[in-house]
Motif scaffolding. Structure first.
Motif: not given
Ligand SMILES: Cc1cc2nc3c(=O)[nH]c(=O)nc-3n(C[C@H](O)[C@H](O)[C@H](O)COP(=O)(O)OP(=O)(O)OC[C@H]3O[C@@H](n4cnc5c(N)ncnc54)[C@H](O)[C@@H]3O)c2cc1C
Length: 429
Positions: A115-119, A142-143, A171-172
């Motif tokens: 899966n891809t993590l998305i905002l 993001l990564a 996180r960012w």
């Protein structure tokens, strides 16, 4: 009723993700197909294609590997529709639909094995399987915690760059935001669809690039709310990236979002071109199985109706919002064929008292039980009609919202149902 009478091999009921996917798969097999259904939930959707994002849902466990999650789900929930679908079928279905979007100007990216993590618009992070190309760089930024400028627009409804940045501070840390005025901004609130349509103009794009540039600073990427056009997203993204000199990506907006509208427009334009006979904005008002086994369906709207004779039907009429299911004092019923609906014993059991109950509300798992061939069955597992199939969110034993499997399940079950229709046509209906 009008005197018109149409006949086809397959009638697909529904114009949501499941109905549209089924129509595409059917014409690719050369099946003579009519599709009936009104604009659906898809017009509201995020455009993300979830396969399985959370399992077990009660624990809210986010999955990095959706395939491992599906394998576990099949063991834990043997009645879940994914338990009737092999990985090969799911992969084939996704591949075909993503290819279709790509060929029609809206490519997707998927990591395939994970899966891809998305905002999300609230600054939380969500797992998904395939992301529109306009959002693809967001996952990478993001990564990598790339220094990034998030551009917000004054009076844009339901989108706050500040809130997103605040939620992601830990996180960012290199994410910052600025709020600009959208070119040609009218009075009052600004809506994504209007902005996206304005972005189709190269003049507006040039103005946006010029407005963003002074704020770039050390940013190595630029994020925008999802408003980069409706039809020409590839060109628009390219121009913005060239103009700003850094990768650009979209963050989904609150609903109704233009991302769903893009998919809807692609289906509406390209399915008829692929050979689907479309009765858009029309509803199936009645269905009767004739003596010869074929279905006679009354399809129409306020202005009139016509009869469609079909050798087989795939029912993709959705849940309560789509109007495939209806709930009243007597219980939950299926609205066209009056098929048996798997549901809690009484209304009191539809919902848990606790709104946020970790197990989810039983009503969300109500729907149609089907056999291995995706044909509705009764409470004893007995087949109801050999030439009636079902796919999508109307299926029982799944909770797509909590399990984050909406579009993936709709597409894969549509694929399986159409494969079975094709197989069934080798035999006499
Ligand atoms: C707000 C929102 C956000 C979403 N976000 C995501 C996401 O991020 N990721 C993801 O993977 N999925 C998402 N989804 C899920 C996805 O868009 C679909 O809802 C899901 O895939 C189920 O689709 P469906 O085709 O089975 O049902 P629906 O989309 O509900 O479509 C049902 C169709 O049946 C038609 N119909 C009903 N009765 C009749 C009748 N009598 N005659 C003719 N037609 C009839 C309706 O008009 C409609 O076209 C989201 C959905 C919503 C609503």
């Amino acid at each position: 009723m009008g005197s018109n009478k149409l006949s086809c091999d397959l009638l697909i009921i529904g114009a949501g993700m499941a109905g549209n996917a089924a129509a595409l798969f059917a014409v690719e097999h050369g099946i003579d197909t009519i599709q009936a259904g009104q604009t659906s939930e898809i017009g509201f959707a995020s455009g993300l294609i979830d396969l399985l994002g959370v399992h077990p849902a009660a624990e809210g466990k986010v999955l990095h590997d959706p395939w491992q999650g599906i394998a576990q789900l099949r063991q834990d929930e043997p009645l879940h529709p994914y338990a009737k679908l092999s990985n090969e079928v799911i992969r084939a279905a996704l591949e075909k639909i993503l290819k279709f979007f790509g060929q029609n100007g809206y490519p997707y990216e998927a990591a395939l094995e994970k899966n891809t993590l998305i905002l999300t618009p609230t600054g939380t992070i969500k797992p998904t399987y395939a992301v529109p190309h306009t959002m693809a760089h967001g996952a990478r930024a993001l990564a990598a915690k790339t220094p990034c400028l998030l551009v917000d627009f004054k009076r844009l409804r339901g989108f706050s760059g500040r809130q997103i940045v605040l939620s992601l501070t830990a996180r960012w840390p290199n994410l910052r935001t600025t709020r600009l005025r959208f070119p040609e901004q009218p009075e009052g609130e600004l809506y994504p669809e209007r902005m996206a349509r304005a972005m189709e103009s190269s003049e507006v794009r040039a103005q946006i690039i010029a407005a963003i540039k002074p704020h770039l600073g050390d940013a190595r990427a630029v994020a925008l709310p999802a408003v980069m056009g409706v039809y020409h997203t590839v060109q628009i993204l390219k121009e913005l990236q060239q103009g700003l000199g850094v990768p650009v990506f979209e963050i989904p907006t609150m609903l109704p979002a233009v991302t769903g509208l893009r998919l809807q427009e692609i289906f509406e334009q390209h399915l008829p071109a692929a050979g689907v006979r479309s009765l858009r904005q029309q509803r199936v008002l009645a269905a009767v199985r004739q003596g010869d086994g074929r279905w006679a369906l009354t399809v129409g709207d306020e202005t009139g109706a016509q009869q469609v004779i079909a050798r087989a039907v795939v029912l993709c009429s959705g849940r309560f919002f789509g109007k495939g299911l209806h709930a009243d004092r007597q219980g939950i019923r299926e609205t066209i064929f009056n098929l048996p609906v798997v549901q809690p014993a009484d209304r009191a059991a539809w919902h848990h008292k606790d709104l946020l109950h970790t197990g989810g509300h039983p009503i969300n798992r109500a729907g149609l039980a089907v056999d291995q061939q995706f044909r509705p069955v009764d409470g004893h597992g007995r087949l109801i009609h050999a030439n009636l199939f079902a796919a999508g969110s109307i299926l029982a034993y799944q909770d797509w919202v909590r399990q984050k499997c909406g579009s993936g399940l709709a597409i894969a079950s549509a694929y399986a149902a159409v494969e079975e229709v094709k197989r069934s046509f080798k035999f006499k209906v």
